[in-house]
Design a protein around this motif. Structure first.
Motif, PDB file in Angstrom:
ATOM      1  N   ARG A  24      69.537  33.404 -61.480  1.00 40.07           N
ATOM      2  CA  ARG A  24      69.048  33.569 -60.106  1.00 40.07           C
ATOM      3  C   ARG A  24      69.186  35.004 -59.608  1.00 40.07           C
ATOM      4  O   ARG A  24      68.684  35.346 -58.547  1.00 40.07           O
ATOM      5  CB  ARG A  24      69.843  32.651 -59.164  1.00 40.07           C
ATOM      6  CG  ARG A  24      69.760  31.173 -59.529  1.00 40.07           C
ATOM      7  CD  ARG A  24      70.353  30.312 -58.428  1.00 40.07           C
ATOM      8  NE  ARG A  24      71.776  30.585 -58.232  1.00 40.07           N
ATOM      9  CZ  ARG A  24      72.468  30.157 -57.175  1.00 40.07           C
ATOM     10  NH1 ARG A  24      71.867  29.468 -56.215  1.00 40.07           N
ATOM     11  NH2 ARG A  24      73.759  30.418 -57.063  1.00 40.07           N
ATOM     12  N   TYR A  25      69.924  35.821 -60.384  1.00 45.41           N
ATOM     13  CA  TYR A  25      70.188  37.193 -59.954  1.00 45.41           C
ATOM     14  C   TYR A  25      69.878  38.173 -61.087  1.00 45.41           C
ATOM     15  O   TYR A  25      69.930  37.812 -62.264  1.00 45.41           O
ATOM     16  CB  TYR A  25      71.663  37.370 -59.563  1.00 45.41           C
ATOM     17  CG  TYR A  25      72.047  36.542 -58.371  1.00 45.41           C
ATOM     18  CD1 TYR A  25      71.786  37.008 -57.084  1.00 45.41           C
ATOM     19  CD2 TYR A  25      72.636  35.297 -58.526  1.00 45.41           C
ATOM     20  CE1 TYR A  25      72.124  36.244 -55.974  1.00 45.41           C
ATOM     21  CE2 TYR A  25      72.977  34.527 -57.424  1.00 45.41           C
ATOM     22  CZ  TYR A  25      72.722  35.004 -56.153  1.00 45.41           C
ATOM     23  OH  TYR A  25      73.045  34.247 -55.061  1.00 45.41           O
ATOM     24  N   GLY A  26      69.591  39.412 -60.681  1.00 46.99           N
ATOM     25  CA  GLY A  26      69.358  40.427 -61.695  1.00 46.99           C
ATOM     26  C   GLY A  26      69.420  41.819 -61.113  1.00 46.99           C
ATOM     27  O   GLY A  26      69.541  42.007 -59.893  1.00 46.99           O
ATOM     28  N   GLN A  27      69.346  42.782 -62.020  1.00 49.96           N
ATOM     29  CA  GLN A  27      69.226  44.185 -61.652  1.00 49.96           C
ATOM     30  C   GLN A  27      67.948  44.681 -62.292  1.00 49.96           C
ATOM     31  O   GLN A  27      67.704  44.444 -63.477  1.00 49.96           O
ATOM     32  CB  GLN A  27      70.427  44.978 -62.163  1.00 49.96           C
ATOM     33  CG  GLN A  27      71.740  44.548 -61.508  1.00 49.96           C
ATOM     34  CD  GLN A  27      72.920  45.289 -62.099  1.00 49.96           C
ATOM     35  OE1 GLN A  27      73.220  45.149 -63.284  1.00 49.96           O
ATOM     36  NE2 GLN A  27      73.616  46.066 -61.281  1.00 49.96           N
ATOM     37  N   LEU A  28      67.150  45.382 -61.503  1.00 50.32           N
ATOM     38  CA  LEU A  28      65.837  45.834 -61.963  1.00 50.32           C
ATOM     39  C   LEU A  28      65.883  47.311 -62.305  1.00 50.32           C
ATOM     40  O   LEU A  28      66.217  48.134 -61.448  1.00 50.32           O
ATOM     41  CB  LEU A  28      64.801  45.558 -60.859  1.00 50.32           C
ATOM     42  CG  LEU A  28      63.410  46.160 -61.028  1.00 50.32           C
ATOM     43  CD1 LEU A  28      62.731  45.639 -62.287  1.00 50.32           C
ATOM     44  CD2 LEU A  28      62.555  45.869 -59.794  1.00 50.32           C
ATOM     45  N   GLY A  29      65.576  47.642 -63.564  1.00 55.67           N
ATOM     46  CA  GLY A  29      65.525  49.034 -63.995  1.00 55.67           C
ATOM     47  C   GLY A  29      64.111  49.583 -63.856  1.00 55.67           C
ATOM     48  O   GLY A  29      63.134  48.906 -64.196  1.00 55.67           O
ATOM     49  N   THR A  54      66.799  37.070 -57.272  1.00 54.52           N
ATOM     50  CA  THR A  54      67.255  38.026 -56.273  1.00 54.52           C
ATOM     51  C   THR A  54      67.767  39.267 -56.991  1.00 54.52           C
ATOM     52  O   THR A  54      68.682  39.179 -57.815  1.00 54.52           O
ATOM     53  CB  THR A  54      68.398  37.427 -55.423  1.00 54.52           C
ATOM     54  OG1 THR A  54      67.889  36.267 -54.761  1.00 54.52           O
ATOM     55  CG2 THR A  54      68.908  38.423 -54.399  1.00 54.52           C
ATOM     56  N   VAL A  55      67.175  40.414 -56.680  1.00 54.03           N
ATOM     57  CA  VAL A  55      67.615  41.670 -57.296  1.00 54.03           C
ATOM     58  C   VAL A  55      68.752  42.245 -56.452  1.00 54.03           C
ATOM     59  O   VAL A  55      68.612  42.411 -55.241  1.00 54.03           O
ATOM     60  CB  VAL A  55      66.441  42.664 -57.402  1.00 54.03           C
ATOM     61  CG1 VAL A  55      66.931  44.056 -57.806  1.00 54.03           C
ATOM     62  CG2 VAL A  55      65.418  42.162 -58.414  1.00 54.03           C
ATOM     63  N   VAL A  56      69.877  42.526 -57.110  1.00 52.73           N
ATOM     64  CA  VAL A  56      71.029  43.067 -56.378  1.00 52.73           C
ATOM     65  C   VAL A  56      71.099  44.591 -56.478  1.00 52.73           C
ATOM     66  O   VAL A  56      71.765  45.232 -55.661  1.00 52.73           O
ATOM     67  CB  VAL A  56      72.371  42.440 -56.848  1.00 52.73           C
ATOM     68  CG1 VAL A  56      72.412  40.961 -56.485  1.00 52.73           C
ATOM     69  CG2 VAL A  56      72.606  42.638 -58.339  1.00 52.73           C
ATOM     70  N   THR A  57      70.462  45.162 -57.487  1.00 58.81           N
ATOM     71  CA  THR A  57      70.476  46.614 -57.681  1.00 58.81           C
ATOM     72  C   THR A  57      69.149  47.050 -58.278  1.00 58.81           C
ATOM     73  O   THR A  57      68.628  46.369 -59.168  1.00 58.81           O
ATOM     74  CB  THR A  57      71.561  47.039 -58.712  1.00 58.81           C
ATOM     75  OG1 THR A  57      72.750  46.307 -58.498  1.00 58.81           O
ATOM     76  CG2 THR A  57      71.818  48.541 -58.665  1.00 58.81           C
TER      77      THR A  57
END
Ligand code: MG
Length: 273
Positions: A24-29, A54-57
């Protein structure tokens, strides 16, 4: 949200494939050179909502970075190379604006090897640049997180204190501390914990003995030297809220996705119900 997430990349990863990993969560590069206009942001916002992620970073990476060995990292990564400093600063501010359009409250990057001598011209230039990025990010209500690994915990802390911006934080990556031969990840985590806003779950082995320029080898989660069970337990004891973002940098994409899935399964097995 003490649960697995994934570090994934625009222009490399298919969002539907990432969502199918069950997170449900991730970080997008964001790779260097990617167009970040309003239309792109609107599309990403829509696609992330549809994928239920949901992107946290949002992470910034830059054209021309090369992680082949230590001297190459020193020469090419982050804000240290003077020739690309201004363009990478502009790129980072654009990533901050893009993240704001997505409603994401943290940006991050590798700033490169921070010189240990605070009187050096490169140190002063990078410190001042980081202040400008922090101030820009603060205008969007964002933290700016530095990725760990290229310096020891004490050096990173001294730099952060010198930058002196309340929204300057840390994205903690335990494997980098091993790959660069810098520090013990668990001890470093305990020292840096008050500033850690996000984490990578990555594993690796140290550089080979007698090869001072070599980096260690990244490994699938749980198969390197980090001690992932202890890492997860320490994060929990420190009250870190999560998510636990699995990061795998393998070149081969099917292998990478398979090993990310295995990493997620490992984390689930380590998180008490
Ligand atoms: Mg990382």
């Amino acid at each position: 949200m003490f649960e697995p997430g994934v570090m994934f990349w625009a222009e490399r990863d298919d969002l539907a494939v990432i969502a199918a990993l069950g997170v449900r969560y991730g970080q997008l590069g964001i790779p260097g050179g990617m167009t970040l206009d309003e239309a792109v942001a609107a599309q990403w916002k829509q696609d992330l909502a549809a994928a239920g992620i949901t992107v946290v970073t949002v992470f910034a990476a830059y054209d021309g970075e090369d992680y082949a060995d230590l001297p190459t990292v020193q020469r090419t990564v982050g804000f240290i190379p003077p020739a690309t400093r201004a363009s990478r600063e502009a790129c980072t501010l654009a990533v901050s604006d893009f993240a704001a359009a997505l409603g994401v409250h943290s940006i991050a990057c590798h700033i490169g090897f921070v010189p240990e001598d605070e009187h050096e011209a490169d140190y002063i230039a990078v410190r001042d640049l980081v202040r400008r990025v922090c101030d820009h990010a603060a205008g969007h209500g964002q933290t700016f997180a530095l990725e760990t690994g290229q310096e020891r915990a004490g050096v990173l802390l001294a730099f952060i204190h010198d930058v002196n911006r309340p929204n300057l934080r840390i994205n903690f990556d335990p494997a980098n501390l091993i790959l660069y031969g810098t520090d013990d990840p668990i001890s470093a985590l305990k020292i840096l914990a008050p500033l850690v806003v996000s984490v990578h779950c990555k594993d690796g082995d140290p550089p080979p003995a007698g090869a001072p320029d070599a980096l260690g080898a990244e490994r699938p989660l749980g198969r390197g030297t980090v001690n992932i069970p202890r890492y997860v337990q320490t994060l929990r004891e420190l009250g870190f809220p999560g998510p636990l973002n699995v990061e795998r940098e393998a070149e081969n994409q099917p292998q990478r996705l398979r090993e990310i899935a295995e990493g997620i399964a490992l984390l689930r097995s380590l998180i008490p119900k």
